[in-house]
Design a protein around this motif. Structure first.
Motif, PDB file in Angstrom:
ATOM      1  N   LEU A 165      -8.953  -0.149  -1.182  1.00 11.03           N
ATOM      2  CA  LEU A 165      -9.632   0.516  -0.071  1.00 11.03           C
ATOM      3  C   LEU A 165      -9.790  -0.418   1.121  1.00 11.03           C
ATOM      4  O   LEU A 165      -9.600  -0.011   2.279  1.00 11.03           O
ATOM      5  N   ALA A 166     -10.100  -1.686   0.849  1.00 11.82           N
ATOM      6  CA  ALA A 166     -10.268  -2.646   1.942  1.00 11.82           C
ATOM      7  C   ALA A 166      -8.948  -2.888   2.676  1.00 11.82           C
ATOM      8  O   ALA A 166      -8.893  -2.908   3.904  1.00 11.82           O
ATOM      9  N   VAL A 167      -7.852  -3.056   1.907  1.00 13.60           N
ATOM     10  CA  VAL A 167      -6.542  -3.274   2.526  1.00 13.60           C
ATOM     11  C   VAL A 167      -6.120  -2.052   3.331  1.00 13.60           C
ATOM     12  O   VAL A 167      -5.571  -2.167   4.437  1.00 13.60           O
ATOM     13  N   GLU A 168      -6.395  -0.869   2.803  1.00  9.93           N
ATOM     14  CA  GLU A 168      -5.995   0.365   3.479  1.00  9.93           C
ATOM     15  C   GLU A 168      -6.816   0.612   4.747  1.00  9.93           C
ATOM     16  O   GLU A 168      -6.253   0.941   5.813  1.00  9.93           O
ATOM     17  N   ASN A 169      -8.121   0.423   4.677  1.00  3.69           N
ATOM     18  CA  ASN A 169      -8.991   0.757   5.795  1.00  3.69           C
ATOM     19  C   ASN A 169      -8.849  -0.204   6.959  1.00  3.69           C
ATOM     20  O   ASN A 169      -9.021   0.180   8.121  1.00  3.69           O
ATOM     21  N   GLU A 170      -8.557  -1.445   6.692  1.00  3.97           N
ATOM     22  CA  GLU A 170      -8.498  -2.443   7.758  1.00  3.97           C
ATOM     23  C   GLU A 170      -7.088  -2.634   8.318  1.00  3.97           C
ATOM     24  O   GLU A 170      -6.873  -3.531   9.128  1.00  3.97           O
ATOM     25  N   GLY A 171      -6.121  -1.809   7.851  1.00  5.31           N
ATOM     26  CA  GLY A 171      -4.755  -1.979   8.355  1.00  5.31           C
ATOM     27  C   GLY A 171      -4.214  -3.360   8.054  1.00  5.31           C
ATOM     28  O   GLY A 171      -3.502  -3.971   8.869  1.00  5.31           O
ATOM     29  N   TYR A 172      -4.571  -3.875   6.906  1.00  2.44           N
ATOM     30  CA  TYR A 172      -4.293  -5.266   6.567  1.00  2.44           C
ATOM     31  C   TYR A 172      -2.803  -5.551   6.373  1.00  2.44           C
ATOM     32  O   TYR A 172      -2.351  -6.672   6.613  1.00  2.44           O
ATOM     33  N   ILE A 173      -2.035  -4.526   5.899  1.00  2.00           N
ATOM     34  CA  ILE A 173      -0.625  -4.768   5.573  1.00  2.00           C
ATOM     35  C   ILE A 173       0.153  -5.163   6.821  1.00  2.00           C
ATOM     36  O   ILE A 173       0.945  -6.125   6.813  1.00  2.00           O
ATOM     37  N   ARG A 174      -0.054  -4.482   7.913  1.00  2.70           N
ATOM     38  CA  ARG A 174       0.687  -4.795   9.136  1.00  2.70           C
ATOM     39  C   ARG A 174       0.301  -6.190   9.657  1.00  2.70           C
ATOM     40  O   ARG A 174       1.160  -6.925  10.181  1.00  2.70           O
ATOM     41  N   LYS A 175      -0.977  -6.573   9.499  1.00  3.78           N
ATOM     42  CA  LYS A 175      -1.387  -7.914   9.899  1.00  3.78           C
ATOM     43  C   LYS A 175      -0.704  -8.976   9.035  1.00  3.78           C
ATOM     44  O   LYS A 175      -0.277 -10.030   9.529  1.00  3.78           O
ATOM     45  N   LEU A 176      -0.597  -8.686   7.704  1.00  4.53           N
ATOM     46  CA  LEU A 176       0.067  -9.637   6.804  1.00  4.53           C
ATOM     47  C   LEU A 176       1.536  -9.809   7.169  1.00  4.53           C
ATOM     48  O   LEU A 176       2.080 -10.925   7.136  1.00  4.53           O
ATOM     49  N   LEU A 177       2.187  -8.716   7.518  1.00  2.00           N
ATOM     50  CA  LEU A 177       3.610  -8.793   7.858  1.00  2.00           C
ATOM     51  C   LEU A 177       3.814  -9.545   9.173  1.00  2.00           C
ATOM     52  O   LEU A 177       4.851 -10.203   9.362  1.00  2.00           O
ATOM     53  N   GLU A 178       2.843  -9.473  10.068  1.00  3.78           N
ATOM     54  CA  GLU A 178       2.914 -10.276  11.299  1.00  3.78           C
ATOM     55  C   GLU A 178       2.816 -11.757  10.952  1.00  3.78           C
ATOM     56  O   GLU A 178       3.550 -12.591  11.510  1.00  3.78           O
ATOM     57  N   LEU A 179       1.903 -12.099  10.028  1.00  2.00           N
ATOM     58  CA  LEU A 179       1.821 -13.483   9.571  1.00  2.00           C
ATOM     59  C   LEU A 179       3.118 -13.932   8.893  1.00  2.00           C
ATOM     60  O   LEU A 179       3.523 -15.096   9.016  1.00  2.00           O
ATOM     61  N   PHE A 180       3.757 -13.012   8.166  1.00  2.00           N
ATOM     62  CA  PHE A 180       5.031 -13.350   7.513  1.00  2.00           C
ATOM     63  C   PHE A 180       6.070 -13.765   8.541  1.00  2.00           C
ATOM     64  O   PHE A 180       6.785 -14.771   8.349  1.00  2.00           O
ATOM     65  N   ARG A 181       6.162 -13.040   9.622  1.00  2.00           N
ATOM     66  CA  ARG A 181       7.153 -13.389  10.648  1.00  2.00           C
ATOM     67  C   ARG A 181       6.831 -14.756  11.255  1.00  2.00           C
ATOM     68  O   ARG A 181       7.734 -15.540  11.549  1.00  2.00           O
ATOM     69  N   GLN A 182       5.540 -15.034  11.437  1.00  2.00           N
ATOM     70  CA  GLN A 182       5.151 -16.345  11.970  1.00  2.00           C
ATOM     71  C   GLN A 182       5.536 -17.463  10.992  1.00  2.00           C
ATOM     72  O   GLN A 182       6.055 -18.509  11.394  1.00  2.00           O
ATOM     73  N   CYS A 183       5.260 -17.250   9.722  1.00  2.00           N
ATOM     74  CA  CYS A 183       5.589 -18.278   8.718  1.00  2.00           C
ATOM     75  C   CYS A 183       7.090 -18.530   8.650  1.00  2.00           C
ATOM     76  O   CYS A 183       7.532 -19.678   8.463  1.00  2.00           O
ATOM     77  N   GLU A 184       7.862 -17.480   8.762  1.00  2.00           N
ATOM     78  CA  GLU A 184       9.319 -17.667   8.748  1.00  2.00           C
ATOM     79  C   GLU A 184       9.769 -18.456   9.969  1.00  2.00           C
ATOM     80  O   GLU A 184      10.630 -19.345   9.862  1.00  2.00           O
ATOM     81  N   ASP A 185       9.215 -18.125  11.117  1.00  2.00           N
ATOM     82  CA  ASP A 185       9.591 -18.853  12.326  1.00  2.00           C
ATOM     83  C   ASP A 185       9.197 -20.317  12.220  1.00  2.00           C
ATOM     84  O   ASP A 185       9.937 -21.211  12.659  1.00  2.00           O
ATOM     85  N   LEU A 186       8.032 -20.585  11.612  1.00  2.00           N
ATOM     86  CA  LEU A 186       7.539 -21.966  11.480  1.00  2.00           C
ATOM     87  C   LEU A 186       8.073 -22.649  10.226  1.00  2.00           C
ATOM     88  O   LEU A 186       7.785 -23.841  10.015  1.00  2.00           O
ATOM     89  N   GLU A 187       8.816 -21.887   9.375  1.00  2.00           N
ATOM     90  CA  GLU A 187       9.313 -22.404   8.098  1.00  2.00           C
ATOM     91  C   GLU A 187       8.163 -22.968   7.254  1.00  2.00           C
ATOM     92  O   GLU A 187       8.261 -24.022   6.632  1.00  2.00           O
ATOM     93  N   ASN A 188       7.069 -22.209   7.240  1.00  2.00           N
ATOM     94  CA  ASN A 188       5.880 -22.592   6.489  1.00  2.00           C
ATOM     95  C   ASN A 188       6.058 -22.124   5.038  1.00  2.00           C
ATOM     96  O   ASN A 188       5.758 -20.980   4.686  1.00  2.00           O
TER      97      ASN A 188
END
Length: 821
Positions: A165-188
């Motif tokens: 419910l927390a992940v669904e209500n806060e739109g967390y998945i799209r935020k996580l995928l944005e972090l994924f793109r950042q990590c890939e760019d930074l090779e983190n």
């Protein structure tokens, strides 16, 4: 270690979700310095006390152990490494379970060590007014915290629900995928590893609303990207996205005008790829957490089938191109593969929707299209068409039969759809005949009367079988007839023998289920003679198929078949195969002996035929009694034919036996036991002795002597049972409290009297008191018993004694004096 309580088998779960047996040993628990904690140890039982270790596993305080079925303990040692201990005794399982619970501080009464504690913790802080689970900020610095939160929430259903419910209500998945793109760019690398654990955990939350977001067009490729960075791969990420975007290509064999349908097809393919290729093999505890993912794919397929089915233009173009001669081979190959996958998707439909689906395909002309495709030379195209045909036959064989009979009115036999199927079965180039086996199964379904429609007039069975035997049976039997023109198979290679075995299997099925049609075909075409040629094959499986075919025919006990077998001396190849097999104890030997044994017991006409024609070849076989039994049965039958009076008298006497328990008495017997001896003495009669041959005495005695001969033989056969009968009737006498009266059966001239006697006596020809021709008959008394139980073996015992009469002679007068005492 001889304590069976601790005896266990160690299992590990492989990638195919099957348990592999790692060995048997004895389990113990103790502190292991190297692992710095209490551990489970299993030593191989074959190696003794100091044997090799099958298992050394530390009891981790946070590992979820599960006890199943009282003798099984299952847990996950690490990701994709599940273990199980299967105990020989429940007591041993309980002891080890207590040790595990003691280390983890749990109550041994639970079946899962971690879930109960999680639930109890939640019960302490989770009430109606408590807020939901609070997620940490979606930032790079908090990924590790978030990964730990997800991992700790998975064991508990309540915490999973709150996290979802927390992940669904806060739109967390799209935020996580944005972090994924950042990590890939930074090779983190660390951040990517944490994201892998987080996204994998979100899959295990098993929530459709989250899947809808993750599998959307804008998110699904990034989700797949997160799952490429498995920490277990040592920094070598998989290239799933490269495969999906560069290697896997979506081809529209027929242009799809509906963008929604096109998007749904793309999504379903990618989600199926995630399930099959991207996600790691789920552990025992994770397997049920992916049920929603399975359902998501299932309902997507249902939706795709429905949308395609409703698009009439699409289906019309599909079948038009399939049957168009101008369509090139590559294009037709793509069309057939699409139709095959389309039919495979239909298996997900409910029965009512599936019925509508196949009716739609039928109206569009799928069967004529398959007929065209099966006539092509491309093996792959024909294989796909066969798979499509199998879907149709398995779902609605009556629809296929109706089409086949309708087209026979317009086309020659050679191009009928069912004959094309038979020809492809015969011409299968696969050395193992995999395609032929599949096609034979389809043919058997089509000719099976059990699945034919039971309409008011019941015409489908009659009409289709008449059609099949007229237009198709000659095609099916052609290889058999071509290969059995001589006394041995013309071609006896393995592939040909396999094909003939398949044909015989189908013909045997017809013998069992078609009766009239197959009987006419076998007799008119002399099929059984041809089949029995195959008993000379060097391949035992083919020879056994031929024997099985004949055995099914004999098992029908049909005199038409029996006369056909006798007229054509069709047991000759069977006897020859039996003799050629020699004294080897194998399937061939057993199958032939069983056939003769069945004939001996149940088929009189074939018994006489075998003895009269093949006895000299079989008389020396003495390691089983089958053939001697055949000869004995034959002699008994012949004696009955030569002396019908004997058989008639046996029937008369048998009909007077009581078919019930010897301990129960009916009213007639009670009256008999209570009757006075004086009343019964009126039944005495005089019997003239008989000779071995019927003699005629003067003064009208000839008729009595004719009747006496079978009677005397019958009495002699009963002589050996005197002692047993005395005991039985002696017990009967004690029931009535008086001496048992006698039943005496005698004949003198035309006067007959009857009385009862205890022990049976026999009359032998030429015994004392036998008079010469024309002399007055001497009084002789013969006795018989009234049996209380009619045993089914009595006939055989009677018949066996015909040829072996008792050598003991007892003067009739002494018997009478004995009875009178």
């Amino acid at each position: 270690m001889t304590d069976t309580r601790r005896r266990v088998k160690v299992y590990t779960l492989n990638e195919d979700r099957q348990w592999d047996d790692r060995g048997t040993g004895h389990v113990s628990s103790g502190y292991v310095e190297r692992l710095k904690g209490m551990s489970l140890l299993v030593r191989a039982e074959s190696d003794g006390e100091s044997g090799s270790l099958l298992l050394e596993s530390k009891i981790n305080p946070n590992t979820a152990y599960q006890k199943q079925q009282d003798t099984l303990i299952v847990w996950s040692e690490a990701e994709n490494y599940d273990l199980a201990l299967s105990f020989q005794e429940k007591a041993g399982c309980d002891e080890i379970w207590e040790k595990i619970c003691q280390v983890q501080g749990k109550d041994p009464s639970v079946d899962i060590t971690q879930e109960l504690v999680d639930e109890s913790e939640e019960e302490r802080f989770d009430d109606m007014s408590s807020p939901g689970l609070e997620l940490p900020p979606c930032e790079l610095g908090h990924l590790e915290e978030l990964a730990e939160l997800v991992a700790s929430s998975l064991p508990s259903p309540l915490r999973r629900e709150k996290l979802a419910l927390a992940v669904e209500n806060e739109g967390y998945i799209r935020k996580l995928l944005e972090l994924f793109r950042q990590c890939e760019d930074l090779e983190n690398a660390d951040g990517l590893h944490h994201l892998y654990e987080i996204v994998k955990g979100i899959f295990l939350l098993n929530r459709t609303a989250l899947f809808e977001v993750m599998f959307s067009e804008e998110c699904i490729m990034d989700v797949i990207g997160c799952l490429e960075h498995d920490p277990a791969l040592d920094g070598l990420p998989r290239r799933h996205r490269d495969f999906l975007t560069k290697t896997a290509r979506f081809k529209e064999v027929i242009p799809i005008g509906d963008p929604e349908l096109r998007a749904k097809i793309h999504q379903t393919y990618r989600v199926q790829y995630i399930q099959d290729m991207v996600l790691p093999t789920p552990s025992v505890f994770e397997e049920n957490m992916l049920s929603t993912l399975h359902s998501f794919i299932f309902f997507n397929k249902v939706e795709i089938v429905g949308m395609l089915q409703d698009d009439e233009k699409f289906l019309t173009d599909l079948f038009a191109q399939l049957t168009d001669e101008a369509t090139d081979d590559d294009k037709r190959h793509e069309l057939v593969n699409f139709l095959k996958e389309f039919c495979a998707f239909s298996q997900t439909l409910q029965p009512q929707n599936r019925d509508t689906f196949f009716k739609t395909l039928s109206n569009m002309g799928i069967l004529p299209a398959l007929e065209v495709i099966l006539g092509m030379d491309d093996v792959q195209v024909r294989g796909a068409a066969t798979d499509i045909f199998s879907y149709l036959v398995e779902y609605n064989p009556s629809m296929v039969r109706e089409f086949i009979m309708q087209e026979s009115q317009q086309n020659d036999d050679d191009i009928l759809l069912i004959n094309l199927i038979i020809e492809h079965m015969i011409c299968d180039s696969d050395p193992e005949l995999g395609g032929a086996v599949q096609l034979m199964g389809l043919l058997r379904t089509l000719v099976d009367p059990e699945n034919m429609m039971a309409t008011a007039n019941k015409t489908e069975k009659t009409e289709f079988l008449s059609f099949f035997y007229k237009h198709c049976m000659h095609v099916l039997s052609a290889p058999l007839l071509a290969n059995t023109t001589d006394d041995k198979p013309s071609r006896d290679d393995f592939q040909t023998s396999q094909l003939l075995a398949l044909i015989l299997e189908l013909l045997t099925f017809c013998v069992e289920h078609h009766t009239y049609h197959i009987k006419n075909y076998i007799i008119n075409k002399d099929i059984l003679r041809r089949v029995l040629v195959l008993t000379a094959s060097q391949h035992a499986f083919l020879a056994l198929c031929a024997l099985r075919f004949m055995r099914r025919i004999i098992g029908l006990k049909d005199e038409f078949y029996n006369r056909y077998i006798m007229k054509n001396f069709l047991f000759e190849p069977v006897v020859k195969a039996f003799l050629n097999n020699g004294a080897r104890y194998n399937l061939m030997n057993s199958a032939i002996i069983e056939m003769f044994e069945y004939v001996r017991v149940d088929v009189k006409s074939l018994t006489a035929h075998i003895v009269e024609n093949y006895w000299k070849s079989l008389e020396d076989v003495d390691y089983v009694q089958t053939f001697k039994g055949l000869k004995l049965r034959y002699e008994q039958q012949k004696e009955r034919q030569d002396n019908p009076k004997l058989d008639s008298m046996r029937s008369i006497l048998r009909n007077h036996r009581f078919r019930r328990d010897a301990r129960t008495l009916d009213d007639d017997e009670e009256m008999w036991f209570n009757a006075d001896e004086e009343e019964l003495e009126d039944c005495e009669a005089v019997v003239p002795p008989s000779d071995n041959k019927i003699t005629k005495a003067s003064g009208g005695a000839g008729e009595n002597e004719d009747l006496m001969d079978p009677i005397s033989k019958f009495m002699e056969r009963k002589k050996l049972k005197d002692s047993d009968d005395k005991e039985v009737l002696g017990k009967s006498s004690s029931l009535s409290g008086r001496q048992s009266p006698s039943f005496k059966l005698s004949f003198s001239g035309s006067t007959t009297k009857t009385s009862l006697s205890s022990p049976p006596a026999s009359l032998r020809p030429g015994s004392p008191g036998s008079g010469a021709k024309g002399s007055p008959p001497t009084v002789a008394t013969v006795t018989t018993k009234v049996g209380l139980v009619d045993y089914p073996d009595d006939d055989e015992e009677d018949e066996e004694e015909v040829g072996g009469e008792s050598k003991e002679e007892t003067p009739p007068l002494s018997k009478k004096s004995k009875l009178s005492s």
